[in-house]
Design a protein around this motif. Structure first.
Motif, PDB file in Angstrom:
ATOM      1  N   VAL A  35      42.673  39.465   2.823  1.00  0.00           N
ATOM      2  CA  VAL A  35      43.294  38.338   2.120  1.00  0.00           C
ATOM      3  C   VAL A  35      43.291  37.065   2.973  1.00  0.00           C
ATOM      4  N   ALA A  36      43.002  37.186   4.261  1.00  0.00           N
ATOM      5  CA  ALA A  36      43.216  36.102   5.220  1.00  0.00           C
ATOM      6  C   ALA A  36      42.606  34.770   4.804  1.00  0.00           C
ATOM      7  N   ASP A  37      41.399  34.772   4.240  1.00  0.00           N
ATOM      8  CA  ASP A  37      40.727  33.505   3.921  1.00  0.00           C
ATOM      9  C   ASP A  37      40.587  33.267   2.422  1.00  0.00           C
ATOM     10  N   ALA A  38      41.424  33.918   1.619  1.00  0.00           N
ATOM     11  CA  ALA A  38      41.343  33.753   0.165  1.00  0.00           C
ATOM     12  C   ALA A  38      42.091  32.504  -0.290  1.00  0.00           C
ATOM     13  N   ASP A  39      41.528  31.826  -1.270  1.00  0.00           N
ATOM     14  CA  ASP A  39      42.198  30.696  -1.903  1.00  0.00           C
ATOM     15  C   ASP A  39      42.951  31.119  -3.158  1.00  0.00           C
ATOM     16  N   VAL A  40      42.421  32.134  -3.825  1.00  0.00           N
ATOM     17  CA  VAL A  40      43.021  32.655  -5.061  1.00  0.00           C
ATOM     18  C   VAL A  40      43.069  34.169  -4.954  1.00  0.00           C
ATOM     19  N   LEU A  41      44.205  34.756  -5.348  1.00  0.00           N
ATOM     20  CA  LEU A  41      44.377  36.205  -5.315  1.00  0.00           C
ATOM     21  C   LEU A  41      44.755  36.685  -6.709  1.00  0.00           C
ATOM     22  N   LEU A  42      43.917  37.568  -7.277  1.00  0.00           N
ATOM     23  CA  LEU A  42      44.142  38.114  -8.610  1.00  0.00           C
ATOM     24  C   LEU A  42      44.373  39.615  -8.486  1.00  0.00           C
ATOM     25  N   VAL A  43      45.560  40.077  -8.876  1.00  0.00           N
ATOM     26  CA  VAL A  43      45.934  41.464  -8.637  1.00  0.00           C
ATOM     27  C   VAL A  43      46.416  42.137  -9.919  1.00  0.00           C
ATOM     28  N   ARG A  44      46.623  43.454  -9.782  1.00  0.00           N
ATOM     29  CA  ARG A  44      47.288  44.248 -10.810  1.00  0.00           C
ATOM     30  C   ARG A  44      48.526  44.892 -10.180  1.00  0.00           C
ATOM     31  N   SER A  45      49.167  45.789 -10.888  1.00  0.00           N
ATOM     32  CA  SER A  45      50.443  46.340 -10.423  1.00  0.00           C
ATOM     33  C   SER A  45      50.294  47.254  -9.217  1.00  0.00           C
ATOM     34  N   VAL A  46      49.066  47.685  -8.886  1.00  0.00           N
ATOM     35  CA  VAL A  46      48.886  48.592  -7.748  1.00  0.00           C
ATOM     36  C   VAL A  46      48.933  47.870  -6.410  1.00  0.00           C
ATOM     37  N   SER A  55      50.373  37.856   5.524  1.00  0.00           N
ATOM     38  CA  SER A  55      50.737  37.416   6.866  1.00  0.00           C
ATOM     39  C   SER A  55      49.648  36.610   7.571  1.00  0.00           C
ATOM     40  N   LYS A  56      48.386  36.816   7.222  1.00  0.00           N
ATOM     41  CA  LYS A  56      47.288  36.137   7.910  1.00  0.00           C
ATOM     42  C   LYS A  56      46.664  35.020   7.071  1.00  0.00           C
ATOM     43  N   ASN A  57      47.278  34.722   5.924  1.00  0.00           N
ATOM     44  CA  ASN A  57      46.712  33.709   5.034  1.00  0.00           C
ATOM     45  C   ASN A  57      47.585  32.461   5.026  1.00  0.00           C
ATOM     46  N   GLN A  58      46.942  31.313   5.226  1.00  0.00           N
ATOM     47  CA  GLN A  58      47.650  30.030   5.191  1.00  0.00           C
ATOM     48  C   GLN A  58      47.019  29.060   4.189  1.00  0.00           C
ATOM     49  N   ARG A  59      46.218  29.594   3.252  1.00  0.00           N
ATOM     50  CA  ARG A  59      45.481  28.689   2.373  1.00  0.00           C
ATOM     51  C   ARG A  59      45.562  29.053   0.896  1.00  0.00           C
ATOM     52  N   LEU A  60      46.362  30.043   0.538  1.00  0.00           N
ATOM     53  CA  LEU A  60      46.436  30.459  -0.863  1.00  0.00           C
ATOM     54  C   LEU A  60      46.907  29.313  -1.753  1.00  0.00           C
ATOM     55  N   LYS A  61      46.163  29.110  -2.838  1.00  0.00           N
ATOM     56  CA  LYS A  61      46.522  28.106  -3.830  1.00  0.00           C
ATOM     57  C   LYS A  61      47.134  28.713  -5.076  1.00  0.00           C
ATOM     58  N   PHE A  62      46.931  30.046  -5.256  1.00  0.00           N
ATOM     59  CA  PHE A  62      47.383  30.670  -6.500  1.00  0.00           C
ATOM     60  C   PHE A  62      47.359  32.182  -6.344  1.00  0.00           C
ATOM     61  N   VAL A  63      48.412  32.836  -6.833  1.00  0.00           N
ATOM     62  CA  VAL A  63      48.441  34.287  -6.979  1.00  0.00           C
ATOM     63  C   VAL A  63      48.695  34.598  -8.448  1.00  0.00           C
ATOM     64  N   GLY A  64      47.841  35.432  -9.013  1.00  0.00           N
ATOM     65  CA  GLY A  64      48.004  35.821 -10.412  1.00  0.00           C
ATOM     66  C   GLY A  64      48.004  37.325 -10.546  1.00  0.00           C
ATOM     67  N   SER A  65      48.889  37.843 -11.387  1.00  0.00           N
ATOM     68  CA  SER A  65      48.939  39.278 -11.656  1.00  0.00           C
ATOM     69  C   SER A  65      48.752  39.506 -13.148  1.00  0.00           C
ATOM     70  N   ALA A  66      47.721  40.243 -13.496  1.00  0.00           N
ATOM     71  CA  ALA A  66      47.404  40.482 -14.908  1.00  0.00           C
ATOM     72  C   ALA A  66      48.282  41.601 -15.458  1.00  0.00           C
ATOM     73  N   THR A  67      49.585  41.411 -15.336  1.00  0.00           N
ATOM     74  CA  THR A  67      50.558  42.426 -15.712  1.00  0.00           C
ATOM     75  C   THR A  67      51.750  41.775 -16.396  1.00  0.00           C
ATOM     76  N   ILE A  68      52.505  42.609 -17.096  1.00  0.00           N
ATOM     77  CA  ILE A  68      53.781  42.154 -17.645  1.00  0.00           C
ATOM     78  C   ILE A  68      54.831  42.149 -16.533  1.00  0.00           C
ATOM     79  N   GLY A  69      54.969  43.294 -15.839  1.00  0.00           N
ATOM     80  CA  GLY A  69      55.957  43.421 -14.790  1.00  0.00           C
ATOM     81  C   GLY A  69      55.572  42.655 -13.538  1.00  0.00           C
ATOM     82  N   THR A  70      56.571  42.324 -12.741  1.00  0.00           N
ATOM     83  CA  THR A  70      56.334  41.592 -11.495  1.00  0.00           C
ATOM     84  C   THR A  70      57.044  42.247 -10.305  1.00  0.00           C
TER      85      THR A  70
END
Length: 379
Positions: A35-46, A55-70
């Motif tokens: 994840v260290a050099d990612a600008d966008v992170l797209l995840v699921r519930s897992v 902890s090693k990322n200082q550049r994330l612009k967006f985190v998205g989870s394609a889920t209902i729960g958070t």
């Protein structure tokens, strides 16, 4: 822009391909180094999105989870770091509602009973519980809702206390998020006492989170009460269900109640919409272009003027769109071996929603409810 996406999230290339370089990852084993050099992170519930992962990322612009729960995302952490977050509430609600409805029809068929004569308690009246209620409304099934949070928030629907409903209902269907704190925690909501309070011959369905039911207590209760029928799509300890529980369950599936193609596409599309808004760009994709054609262009429904669609025929119609028995069979064969649980989820691409099937030549005084159930273009 580097976009890191769960390898099991569909339609990412089609929606995000023009926005950056996409790198697919195993969401369950995703590491801080990846994840260290990612600008966008797209995840699921897992994927647990927490301090350790970021902890090693200082550049994330967006985190998205394609889920209902958070519950798998530390939203407070993202807020402190100024990282926009979006999930997809309601994206798979229709799929979960239809899954629970189909499972109830299957139990009725298996045990020589009719769903229409049952009293159903829907525990959790958010998006998925409401979707199930629409199915039950369409078919004319008596149901009651339990959701103390929505009741206290001013929702105008009528709600009932949980323990009162357990004593009333022939069928209990669970649709709550997993919470450990607050006035109404749902972790082990159904403990040994509540499981034992189920009516004789009750049906219990869990389509939300495995830990809403104490699975060890469930094993104990089933050893004492063979009359209780179970549908479990979610399991304590996923992706490793308790092996001794599986044979006690009437319908067993690997957390795929919301895994319709429509629901998957809708979830990813909602994240695409959110990222476009954050980036200040216009959307140039549409949801409808993502979905493949259904294997039947249409299906004739022939009823006489005063004829009704019988429950066995309704089940046969539902099986045309999705036959839950296929997933149950494969689960029992594969889910407990060599990553079979996650493999089933990864390769689950056949499920469609009722809306995929167009019904033709429908006549009769009771046909309109089939359209309310979700089938397309009844007329």
């Amino acid at each position: 822009m580097k976009i890191l996406a769960d390898e099991n999230m569909p339609y990412v290339d089609a929606l995000f391909g023009d926005l950056g370089d996409i790198h697919y990852v195993n969401g369950r084993s995703l590491s801080a180094d990846e994840v260290a050099d990612a600008d966008v992170l797209l995840v699921r519930s897992v994927t647990k999105v927490n301090e350790a992962l970021l902890s090693k990322n200082q550049r994330l612009k967006f985190v998205g989870s394609a889920t209902i729960g958070t519950d798998h995302v530390d939203k407070a952490l993202l807020e402190r770091r100024g990282i926009p977050f979006a999930n997809a509430p309601g994206c798979n609600a229709t799929a979960v509602g239809e899954f629970a409805f189909i499972a109830m029809l299957e139990l009725g068929k298996r045990y020589g009973e009719t769903l229409k004569g049952k009293k159903v308690a829907i525990v959790g009246a958010g998006n998925t519980g409401t979707a199930l209620s629409r199915c039950l409304d369409a078919y004319g099934v008596d149901y009651r809702l339990c959701d103390p949070l929505l009741a206290s928030a001013g929702d105008k629907r009528r709600f009932y206390p949980l323990d009162e409903l357990i004593g009333w209902a022939d069928v209990v269907s669970l649709h709550v998020p997993i919470t450990k704190d607050g006035p109404h925690p749902t972790w082990y909501l159904f403990d040994e006492a509540r499981l034992n309070a189920l009516k004789p011959n009750a049906w219990l369905l869990n389509c939300c989170r495995g830990e809403v039911i104490d699975n060890r207590a469930l094993i104990k209760i089933k050893g004492q009460r063979a009359d209780v029928k179970l549908v479990l799509d979610v399991w304590e300890g996923e992706p490793n269900p308790m092996p001794e529980l599986v044979p006690l369950v009437d319908i067993a599936t690997p957390h795929i109640a919301g895994y319709s193609l429509e629901g998957k596409a809708r979830g990813t599309f909602m994240l695409y919409q959110s990222l476009c808004k954050i980036l200040g760009i216009s959307e140039d994709k549409t949801l409808n272009t993502l979905l493949p054609a259904f294997r039947f262009s249409s299906l004739g429904l022939e009823l006489g003027v005063n004829a009704a669609l019988s429950e066995p025929n309704l089940l046969a119609l539902c099986r045309t769109v999705y036959d839950i028995r296929d997933d149950d069979w494969q689960f029992r064969r594969d889910a407990l071996h060599n990553g079979g649980f996650d493999n089933m989820r990864k390769n689950h691409k056949h499920r469609r929603e009722f809306s995929a099937l167009k019904l033709e030549n429908a006549t009769g005084t009771e046909v309109n409810w089939v359209s309310f159930l979700g089938f397309s273009n009844v007329g």
